[in-house]
Each structure stands twice: as C-alpha cells, then as structure tokens.
Scaffold this motif. Sequence first.
Motif, PDB file in Angstrom:
ATOM      1  N   SER A 121       0.825  -1.207   0.000  1.00 25.75           N
ATOM      2  CA  SER A 121       0.000   0.000   0.000  1.00 25.75           C
ATOM      3  C   SER A 121       0.859   1.255   0.000  1.00 25.75           C
ATOM      4  O   SER A 121       1.874   1.314   0.691  1.00 25.75           O
ATOM      5  CB  SER A 121      -0.888   0.041   1.250  1.00 25.75           C
ATOM      6  N   ILE A 122       0.418   2.227  -0.768  1.00 29.64           N
ATOM      7  CA  ILE A 122       0.965   3.573  -0.682  1.00 29.64           C
ATOM      8  C   ILE A 122      -0.041   4.345   0.168  1.00 29.64           C
ATOM      9  O   ILE A 122      -1.215   4.443  -0.194  1.00 29.64           O
ATOM     10  CB  ILE A 122       1.127   4.221  -2.063  1.00 29.64           C
ATOM     11  N   VAL A 123       0.408   4.837   1.317  1.00 31.10           N
ATOM     12  CA  VAL A 123      -0.468   5.536   2.254  1.00 31.10           C
ATOM     13  C   VAL A 123      -0.003   6.984   2.358  1.00 31.10           C
ATOM     14  O   VAL A 123       1.182   7.245   2.574  1.00 31.10           O
ATOM     15  CB  VAL A 123      -0.450   4.865   3.648  1.00 31.10           C
ATOM     16  N   VAL A 124      -0.933   7.906   2.192  1.00 32.66           N
ATOM     17  CA  VAL A 124      -0.630   9.327   2.272  1.00 32.66           C
ATOM     18  C   VAL A 124      -1.494   9.919   3.386  1.00 32.66           C
ATOM     19  O   VAL A 124      -2.720   9.964   3.273  1.00 32.66           O
ATOM     20  CB  VAL A 124      -0.901  10.045   0.931  1.00 32.66           C
ATOM     21  N   GLN A 125      -0.836  10.345   4.442  1.00 35.44           N
ATOM     22  CA  GLN A 125      -1.521  10.942   5.588  1.00 35.44           C
ATOM     23  C   GLN A 125      -1.690  12.438   5.326  1.00 35.44           C
ATOM     24  O   GLN A 125      -0.735  13.119   4.967  1.00 35.44           O
ATOM     25  CB  GLN A 125      -0.683  10.722   6.848  1.00 35.44           C
ATOM     26  N   SER A 152      -6.619  10.031   5.668  1.00 32.51           N
ATOM     27  CA  SER A 152      -5.520   9.576   4.816  1.00 32.51           C
ATOM     28  C   SER A 152      -6.060   9.021   3.498  1.00 32.51           C
ATOM     29  O   SER A 152      -7.255   8.792   3.340  1.00 32.51           O
ATOM     30  CB  SER A 152      -4.687   8.512   5.539  1.00 32.51           C
ATOM     31  N   PHE A 153      -5.161   8.837   2.573  1.00 33.02           N
ATOM     32  CA  PHE A 153      -5.452   8.237   1.278  1.00 33.02           C
ATOM     33  C   PHE A 153      -4.670   6.925   1.215  1.00 33.02           C
ATOM     34  O   PHE A 153      -3.544   6.854   1.718  1.00 33.02           O
ATOM     35  CB  PHE A 153      -4.983   9.147   0.137  1.00 33.02           C
ATOM     36  N   ARG A 154      -5.247   5.899   0.567  1.00 35.61           N
ATOM     37  CA  ARG A 154      -4.562   4.606   0.490  1.00 35.61           C
ATOM     38  C   ARG A 154      -4.772   3.990  -0.883  1.00 35.61           C
ATOM     39  O   ARG A 154      -5.902   3.869  -1.352  1.00 35.61           O
ATOM     40  CB  ARG A 154      -5.071   3.659   1.560  1.00 35.61           C
ATOM     41  N   MET A 155      -3.663   3.580  -1.498  1.00 34.73           N
ATOM     42  CA  MET A 155      -3.691   2.913  -2.789  1.00 34.73           C
ATOM     43  C   MET A 155      -3.045   1.542  -2.605  1.00 34.73           C
ATOM     44  O   MET A 155      -1.889   1.451  -2.191  1.00 34.73           O
ATOM     45  CB  MET A 155      -2.895   3.738  -3.809  1.00 34.73           C
ATOM     46  N   VAL A 156      -3.783   0.479  -2.898  1.00 34.26           N
ATOM     47  CA  VAL A 156      -3.270  -0.882  -2.780  1.00 34.26           C
ATOM     48  C   VAL A 156      -2.929  -1.382  -4.171  1.00 34.26           C
ATOM     49  O   VAL A 156      -3.733  -1.265  -5.095  1.00 34.26           O
ATOM     50  CB  VAL A 156      -4.293  -1.818  -2.113  1.00 34.26           C
ATOM     51  N   THR A 157      -1.728  -1.943  -4.319  1.00 34.98           N
ATOM     52  CA  THR A 157      -1.284  -2.446  -5.613  1.00 34.98           C
ATOM     53  C   THR A 157      -0.320  -3.613  -5.414  1.00 34.98           C
ATOM     54  O   THR A 157       0.167  -3.834  -4.306  1.00 34.98           O
ATOM     55  CB  THR A 157      -0.617  -1.324  -6.446  1.00 34.98           C
ATOM     56  N   ALA A 158      -0.065  -4.346  -6.464  1.00 30.41           N
ATOM     57  CA  ALA A 158       0.918  -5.429  -6.443  1.00 30.41           C
ATOM     58  C   ALA A 158       1.851  -5.280  -7.643  1.00 30.41           C
ATOM     59  O   ALA A 158       2.429  -6.248  -8.106  1.00 30.41           O
ATOM     60  CB  ALA A 158       0.221  -6.786  -6.463  1.00 30.41           C
ATOM     61  N   MET A 159       2.009  -4.057  -8.125  1.00 29.84           N
ATOM     62  CA  MET A 159       2.806  -3.781  -9.312  1.00 29.84           C
ATOM     63  C   MET A 159       4.290  -4.005  -9.046  1.00 29.84           C
ATOM     64  O   MET A 159       4.842  -3.443  -8.109  1.00 29.84           O
ATOM     65  CB  MET A 159       2.573  -2.329  -9.748  1.00 29.84           C
ATOM     66  N   LYS A 160       4.914  -4.858  -9.863  1.00 26.00           N
ATOM     67  CA  LYS A 160       6.369  -4.992  -9.829  1.00 26.00           C
ATOM     68  C   LYS A 160       6.928  -3.939 -10.779  1.00 26.00           C
ATOM     69  O   LYS A 160       6.350  -3.672 -11.829  1.00 26.00           O
ATOM     70  CB  LYS A 160       6.805  -6.380 -10.287  1.00 26.00           C
TER      71      LYS A 160
END
Length: 182
Positions: A100-104, A137-145
């Motif tokens: 996850s990319i988390v932006v507070q 906060s904002f949260r983006m979940v990914t599995a990108m290599k």
Amino acid sequence: MKGISRIAIRSFLAIILILSLPFAASAQTPGKTSATIQLAVYVPPVLRLSLDFAPNGAANIVGYLGTNPGGFRNGFELKPYSIFNLGAARLVSNLTSSYSIVVQSMNGGKLKNQSSGSEIAYDLLIGGMPVTRYGDSFRMVTAMKTARDGTDLPVSIALGNIPASASYGVYSDSLLFNVMAN
C-alpha cells in the motif's frame, strides 16, 4: 556495500565454473560419475518510494483563492474542476504480494485557509488514478512490480467545485507519504 557483494558473488560463480570445467569434460568418460551443482541466490525484498517534490516524504501543498499574494511563487491558483501536478513519486518494488501507498493528510484531504478556517476538499491522484480516502488519509493498494530502477508515477491533486462560502486567501495541507507491504 552492494557493489562489493555483487563482485564477490560474480567472482565466486566464475571460480565454480572454471573448477567445474575439467569435471564436466571427464564426466563423459566411462567409469566416472557426474555431479549436479545447484546454485540458489537470495534476492531480498525491495519496496521503496521517493518523491521529487518532497525529498523526506513530507510535502506541503499550497494554493490561493483570489489574487496572488505578493512574493507567493510555489503555490497554484485554486480553480474549480482543475488538476494540479505536484511532481513524481518513484516506486521501486520486486514484491510478489500486495503493498500500500499511504498518504496521511494533516487536514483530512482538504486545503484549509489558516486565517478564516474555510476548507476546500480535493482528491489525490497517483499514476493518474484516484486514491481512496480513508478518514484523514489516502490509500492505494497495488501489487505492481517495477523495473530495477523503479517507475515514476505522477502525483496530483484534483479539485471539484469550490464552495461559494470559501474565503479568499492562502490554503494549504501537509501530506506524509509512506509505502508498506500488506
């Protein structure tokens, strides 16, 4: 340190190959036995996020509504239904699982006028995709290599309608960017 480790591994592999050549040639002769050598290399997990607009992961976004205050160069004019590019986030990942990319956001996803208390909500975009808001906060979940040197993802904020009650002046929010394995 990484360079020394790579040189040591390459040297070790070269020595094994050189030493195995006589055995490989003699393995074809009758009465000799052959051996199979398996090499396993551990690649540590890598997950890293860096920003070209905030070297330490903390960004202050500033905009103004109305006329530009004197000497104000690093902000942008707040206009309804507009997108403002903050810069790029370089993502490096070799994980096979999700992360996850988390932006507070200090103001819960709103630009706030410190003088009047007026607020203007915004959406966060990473890689051109809207990021889901969870409370403050904002949260983006990914599995990108990504490639070994990473992938650049543009980071932007998008404004909707600006409330008629919003007062003129400077608006800001502070963002803290993090990346973590799930």
